[in-house]
Each structure stands twice: as structure tokens, then as C-alpha cells.
Design an enzyme around this catalytic site. Structure first.
Site, PDB file in Angstrom:
ATOM      1  CG  HIS A 163      -2.137  -0.949   1.038  1.00 37.14           C
ATOM      2  ND1 HIS A 163      -1.957  -2.172   1.246  1.00 37.14           N
ATOM      3  CD2 HIS A 163      -3.152  -0.881   0.091  1.00 37.14           C
ATOM      4  CE1 HIS A 163      -3.160  -2.871   1.122  1.00 37.14           C
ATOM      5  NE2 HIS A 163      -3.840  -2.224   0.067  1.00 37.14           N
ATOM      6  NE  ARG A 204      -6.411   0.678  -2.285  1.00 36.31           N
ATOM      7  CZ  ARG A 204      -6.042   0.800  -3.221  1.00 36.31           C
ATOM      8  NH1 ARG A 204      -5.850   1.908  -4.200  1.00 36.31           N
ATOM      9  NH2 ARG A 204      -5.492  -0.429  -4.106  1.00 36.31           N
ATOM     10  NE  ARG A 250     -11.103  -1.225  -0.393  1.00 36.58           N
ATOM     11  CZ  ARG A 250      -9.952  -1.590  -0.694  1.00 36.58           C
ATOM     12  NH1 ARG A 250      -9.742  -2.342  -1.712  1.00 36.58           N
ATOM     13  NH2 ARG A 250      -8.992  -0.948  -0.024  1.00 36.58           N
ATOM     14  CD  GLU A 279      -9.541  -7.653  -2.172  1.00 36.85           C
ATOM     15  OE1 GLU A 279      -8.824  -7.113  -2.476  1.00 36.85           O
ATOM     16  OE2 GLU A 279     -10.436  -7.147  -1.201  1.00 36.85           O
ATOM     17  CG  ASN A 301      -3.118  -4.462  -5.910  1.00 39.06           C
ATOM     18  OD1 ASN A 301      -2.795  -4.555  -7.102  1.00 39.06           O
ATOM     19  ND2 ASN A 301      -3.511  -3.548  -5.478  1.00 39.06           N
ATOM     20  CG  ASP A 302      -5.319  -8.019  -1.155  1.00 36.37           C
ATOM     21  OD1 ASP A 302      -4.149  -8.600  -0.470  1.00 36.37           O
ATOM     22  OD2 ASP A 302      -5.942  -7.132  -0.817  1.00 36.37           O
ATOM     23  NE  ARG A 354      -1.082  -5.621  -1.475  1.00 38.56           N
ATOM     24  CZ  ARG A 354      -2.220  -5.245  -1.763  1.00 38.56           C
ATOM     25  NH1 ARG A 354      -3.228  -5.594  -1.488  1.00 38.56           N
ATOM     26  NH2 ARG A 354      -2.686  -3.582  -1.963  1.00 38.56           N
ATOM     27  CB  CYS A 380     -10.316  -1.672  -8.547  1.00 37.38           C
ATOM     28  SG  CYS A 380     -10.501  -2.791  -7.258  1.00 37.38           S
TER      29      CYS A 380
HETATM   30  C1  PEP Z   1      -6.394  -5.119  -4.475  1.00 34.14           C
HETATM   31  O1  PEP Z   1      -6.269  -5.857  -3.560  1.00 34.14           O
HETATM   32  O2  PEP Z   1      -6.385  -5.287  -5.716  1.00 34.14           O
HETATM   33  C2  PEP Z   1      -7.136  -3.776  -4.130  1.00 34.14           C
HETATM   34  C3  PEP Z   1      -7.494  -3.111  -5.178  1.00 34.14           C
HETATM   35  O3  PEP Z   1      -7.155  -3.611  -2.992  1.00 34.14           O
HETATM   36  P1  PEP Z   1      -6.188  -2.963  -1.995  1.00 34.14           P
HETATM   37  O4  PEP Z   1      -5.095  -2.839  -2.608  1.00 34.14           O
HETATM   38  O5  PEP Z   1      -6.537  -1.875  -1.280  1.00 34.14           O
HETATM   39  O6  PEP Z   1      -5.751  -4.081  -0.944  1.00 34.14           O
HETATM   40 MG    MG Z   2      -7.129  -5.682  -1.516  1.00 36.88          MG
END
Ligand code: PEP
Ligand code: MG
Length: 587
Positions: free
Chosen positions: A204, A311, A347, A448, A471-472, A482, A519
Site C-alpha cells: 500500500h 479506499r 469500498r 481478491e 493486488n490481493d 505483497r 481495480c
Molecule cells: C487489490 O487488492 O487489488 C485492491 C484493489 O485492494 P487493496 O490494494 O486496497 O488491498
Molecule cells: Mg485488496
């Protein structure tokens, strides 16, 4: 003598500026430059704190003697001795005087230097005394903290003084690690970029850097030890390179590269008003990811078609109490109003893992494995009153413009069923109170967690739309943290399992007539645009800074050419063939 360090470039761009070092401990205390006329006062603050701790230690010693624990007094003696030593009692005062650092910062610098000396000692017993140094310094820091300004105002002070000194006013933050909450503080300040010793490309912290359009390099390992305060440094956020003490010719080269990049960005502005469609006329939606209401102007600037991911957890960070319904409503309403009729996807709270609340607010202390713990929807369902307050705030904002609710980290059908029941309850509460909301507000879920992607029918009938959080999804599919640079080379968006899951979700959602977006960071990665288009994706959400380059790629894409190539990519498990096909796709 210039030298270069290599890490992972996580946010594109070139920054040239002076290093501003932030040590791990100092993230919790202030670090700022002191005005010339305040130096004597700052020295006095430090002397008083040291005297106070010496007094405390003497009382502690006497107390131990009285209670018959005299042998423990020996440990206290070591601390008294350390604190009387000029290395701790005087050297930090010199740092305050000569480098104009505030007392806490001077103390921490000296602590770091002393600890490094202790680390060199061969004798194990003596070497272990480094911990005593840390404990004594911690006591003095506590004594100093009474009148400590928050990190935010400390950074402002530093910037102001640098401007007065008319030094290179661009500052580059150098830290061992930065949390997303730390980045939030930086959002208020004009930094040219940042580098850290640790971190991964989709942490993040990296995401925040991209959202701020700040060049950033992570995973530099020992950068903080090799760079001194005020060193001139250059970061290349694309190549992942950091240059320390560059000479005039290197500076000139990077300054001209920086100008070229700025010109390229400026040229992209020509397509802001162009409708987003592929060459064969398929409409594509490019929306913005935002963290705070203040990000909306950047979304407009890039011509975003809406907010695809707000977010909200960033409203909950760096504070001692949670925002109540009214405060949240004001924030959501500000975004909805500012988006002027374009859709806003809010979200629900995705707290946990690397996005932490302040320690006092955290649920039952640190989790055993935070990424697999009480995160996101799990946390919200465990705190129904807090969740209801957020849902009411979002619903109230839905009276002001098109709002979609998005649920993070769903894996079980009952998580969605429970949340839908809570949304119903929140609506009832608002109706009873005579508050307006959109009764048809759309509710979607983030895909995710691999289980959700694989068992999509669990959700397709319950949700109005889906958004893939790559991402997740990559983190959980490949079991790669990550944010951990030790395994970052294994974090592979092109892994066949990842590609299969994304393509499967896009295909299944389309077959069920349920809109689907991406996203995660993959949506803003140029190399992935055609791949996602070829899989059938029509809705992307990314940081505003990425929108125009992705748009340019969309405008130059012929779906009829891309589709068969992507089909070939999905049919192969050979890594080099995959990469070759991706290159061909993007040629
Ligand atoms: C993701 O996991 O791809 C996502 C958009 O949420 P975050 O990056 O806030 O976990
Ligand atoms: Mg996520």
C-alpha cells in the site's frame, strides 16, 4: 564520489533533491530543523529531559534497595552510567547545535551511531549492552515527548527552514520502511519522492506513491545507512535506481530526462477529452482509484469516468478515535458532490494487514498473520455497530449522486448475506430518522481471494457487480506477501494461475450479465492493458496519474488482433513463451 544503489522502482518519474532521513524510531517522534534563535532552548529541553531521567533512575535504584531487590540495581547502574557518559549526555547537544536537529532527532542519531559501535564489539556481553543504550534513549524520548509537535508539523517546520536556507528545497524522504499511514502524512507535504530499505511493488505504501505521482524506489536494503541527511540524491522510479552524490554531468542528464517525462505527460493531455474506445469502437470505462476526498481534482484532471475505488480506510488512520457517521458522511458527500454526477464506488473499510489503525484502536493486538487475519469485511462484521455507521454514512451520500457500495475480501456467501442484511438495517434506520438515501444503491464485491474467484456462483446472484482486486488476488494465489521484498521476484501477475483466475472471473461475470471491473494495480499497468482487454475486460479503475497513458494504449488497440493472441497466452504455461507473447501483444 557518486554511487548507485538498485532496488525496485514502484512509482515512475525522476526526482532530484536532498535526502531527509527518517529512522524507524523517529517515525514515532518528531524530527525537524530548529530555528537559529531556538537552539539554546532546544539544548535546554534535552538537558532537562536527561536530568529528569537521571532522577527517575536514582529513585528506581532506591526503590529496588528498599524492596530487597538490590541485585537488580546493577542494571539501573548501567543505565545511569550510560546516561552520564558524554557520548549520550553531550554528543546529542552538539548535534542540536551544529546540525540544528531537534532534541529527539539528535538523540536518535547518536543512539544509532552508538548501537553501530556496540555491534562491532566481539565480547558478547558488552555487545548486548546496545539494548541498554536503546532503553535509556527511550526513557529520555518519553521525557521529551510532553511538548512534542506531531510528525506533520515537524515536517512543515523542516520544509520552512530549508526554504529559508534556500537549499535545494526538493526533499526526498529516505526511510527503512513507511506504512500507508506514514504516507498519509506525506500527502500533506511537497516531497519530490521517497526511497525505503524494504517493501514490495504492490504494497500500500507503493500504491500511495503512485497515487501521489511521486517517484519512489523500495527494497534498497541499506540505503538509510549509506545516505546522510542533506546528501544530494537522484531517484529513477522506473529503473529502480538511486544515485547518491551525483556529479554535475549526471545531474544534467537526469534533469533533462525529467523534462522529457514532463513533456510526455503534457502531450498526453491532448487526449483528455477524447472518448475512450478501442480502434474498432468498443467503449472502455476508465475510472479513478482514490484514497481521500482531496484526490478528486486529480481524477477530473485525467478525465476519469467516475471513481472505481474509494479506499475509505485512509479516513480511519493516524487518529485516536474512529470517524463517526457524520464525519464519514461529510467525506463521502464531498467526493460524490465533486464527481458531479459520475459514479462513486465507495469500498467499505478494508483495515488490517499492512493498513493498520492506531495501536489503541486495533482489535485485540497484532494478528498472528495479519494478511490472513481479521481484515476487511471480516473486521467489519466483527464490529457491526462501527460497520452500520459506515453503511449509513455511505447510504446518506447516495442521496447526492450515483454511489456504489463495494465489499472487500469476500470469500464466503454468508459474508455477503450478512452485509446485505446490515445494509437493509441501515436503510431502515435512515428511513426511521427521515434521512434520504438511494433505495436502489448498487452493492458489489471485490474478487481478491482465490476461493471467491473459483466459486463465483456463490456471489453472482447476490451482487450487482464485481471488481477484481489483483493486488490481493496475486498475493493469495501465489502465497507471496505483497509488501515483502524478499519474495517480490515471485510476485508474478503473469503466473498462469493468476491469468486463469482473472480470465475466468471476467468470462463468468459476462456470461451472467454481471458487470466486472479490475481495480488492482494491474489495471494501471500499461503492459497489462491489452491483455485485460483481450480477456474481455471493459471497466478499469486506477490511480489518476495512470489514466491517460492507459487511455492512449486503449485508443491504439485493435480488439480483433488482440483477442486471439490473448487466447494463446491463456493456453500456455511456458513462462518464456508467455513473455514473448506479451511483448508481441504490446508491440
Ligand atoms: C487489490 O487488492 O487489488 C485492491 C484493489 O485492494 P487493496 O490494494 O486496497 O488491498
Ligand atoms: Mg485488496
Amino acid at each position: 564520489m557518486p554511487f548507485t544503489l538498485h532496488g525496485i522502482g514502484v512509482s515512475d518519474g525522476i526526482a532530484i533533491g536532498r535526502a531527509h532521513l527518517i529512522t524507524q524510531v523517529s517515525l514515532d517522534v518528531s524530527h525537524y530543523l530548529v530555528e537559529e534563535g531556538q537552539i539554546a532552548q532546544e539544548e535546554e529541553r534535552l538537558r532537562t529531559a536527561i536530568a529528569q531521567v537521571q532522577g527517575e533512575l536514582r529513585s528506581l535504584h532506591a526503590e529496588l534497595d528498599r524492596s530487597g531487590s538490590g541485585e537488580l540495581g546493577a542494571f539501573v547502574d548501567v543505565h545511569v552510567m550510560l546516561l552520564s557518559d558524554p557520548m549520550l549526555a553531550e554528543e546529542p547537544l552538539r548535534i542540536v547545535r551544529e546540525r540544528r536537529c531537534n532534541a529527539e532527532w539528535a538523540l536518535i542519531q547518536q543512539m544509532d551511531a552508538l548501537m553501530a559501535q556496540f555491534d562491532e564489539i566481539e565480547d558478547e556481553y558488552l555487545r548486548e549492552r546496545r539494548h541498554d543504550v536503546g532503553q535509556v534513549v527511550e526513557r529520555v524520548l518519553k521525557a521529551l515527548i510532553g511538548a512534542q509537535p506531531a510528525m506533520q508539523s515537524a515536517l512543515t517546520k523542516t520544509q520552512k527552514i530549508r526554504a529559508q536556507q534556500s537549499q535545494e528545497s526538493e526533499m526526498i524522504v529516505v526511510a527503512h520502511d513507511l506504512s500507508p499511514a506514514d504516507m498519509l502524512v506525506f500527502k500533506e507535504h511537497q516531497f519530490a519522492g521517497f526511497v525505503t530499505d524494504v517493501g514490495g511493488a504492490t504494497s500500500h505504501t507503493a500504491i500511495m506513491a503512485r497515487s501521489l505521482a511521486l517517484p519512489a524506489v523500495v527494497a534498497l536494503h541499506h540505503a538509510r545507512e549509506m545516505i546522510r541527511e542533506d546528501d544530494l540524491i537522484i531517484i529513477d522510479g522506473r529503473a529502480g535506481v538511486l544515485i547518491v552524490a551525483p556529479d554535475a554531468s549526471i545531474i544534467a542528464e537526469y534533469a533533462s530526462r525529467r523534462e522529457r517525462l514532463a513533456a510526455e505527460r503534457q502531450a498526453l493531455r491532448l487526449i483528455v477529452g477524447t472518448p475512450t474506445a478501442t480502434r474498432d469502437g468498443t467503449q472502455i470505462g476508465l475510472e479513478a482509484n482514490i484514497e481521500l476526498p482531496g484526490d478528486v481534482p486529480a481524477a477530473h484532471d485525467a478525465g476519469a469516468a467516475g471513481v472505481g475505488l474509494f479506499r475509505t480506510e485512509f479516513l480511519f488512520m493516524n487518529r485516536k478515535s474512529l470517524p463517526d457517521e457524520e464525519e464519514q458522511f461529510q467525506a463521502y458527500a464531498a467526493v460524490v458532490r465533486a464527481m458531479q454526477g459520475q459514479p462513486v464506488t465507495i469500498r467499505t473499510l478494508d483495515i488490517g494487514a499492512d493498513k493498520q489503525l492506531d495501536a489503541e484502536l486495533a482489535h485485540d493486538g497484532p494478528a498472528l498473520n495479519p494478511a490472513l487475519g481479521l481484515r476487511a469485511i471480516r473486521y467489519c462484521l466483527a464490529e457491526p455497530q462501527m460497520f452500520l455507521a459506515q453503511l449509513r454514512a455511505i447510504l446518506r451520500a447516495s442521496a447526492l449522486g450515483p454511489v456504489r457500495i463495494l465489499l472487500p475480501m469476500i470469500a464466503h456467501a454468508h459474508e455477503v448475506t450478512q452485509t446485505l442484511a446490515l445494509i437493509q438495517e441501515a436503510k431502515q434506520q435512515l428511513s426511521d430518522a427521515g434521512e434520504a438515501f438511494d433505495p436502489q444503491v448498487k452493492v458489489g464485491g471485490m474478487i481478491e481471494i482465490p476461493a471467491a474467484a473459483l466459486a463465483l456462483p456463490l456471489f453472482l446472484g447476490k451482487l450487482d457487480y464485481l471488481s477484481i482486486g489483483t493486488n490481493d488476488l496475486i498475493q493469495y494465489t501465489l502465497a507471496i506477501d505483497r509488501a515483502d521484498d524478499a519474495v517480490s521476484s515471485l510476485y508474478d501477475p503473469l503466473h498462469p494461475a493468476v491469468l486463469y483466475l482473472i480470465a475466468h472471473v471476467i468470462r463468468s461475470a459476462a456470461a451472467a450479465n454481471v458487470p466486472v471491473a479490475v481495480c488492482g494495480e494491474m489495471a494501471g499497468e500499461l503492459a497489462m492493458t491489452r491483455l485485460l482487454l483481450g480477456m474481455g475486460l471493459r471497466q478499469f479503475s486506477m490511480h489518476p496519474a495512470q489514466i491517460l497513458s492507459v487511455k492512449e494504449r486503449v485508443l491504439a488497440t485493435d480488439l480483433a488482433r488482440v483477442r486471439p493472441m490473448v487466447a494463446r497466452m491463456l493456453a500456455t504455461t511456458d513462462a518464456s513463451e508467455l513473455r514473448a507473447l506479451l511483448e508481441e501483444l504490446n508491440a
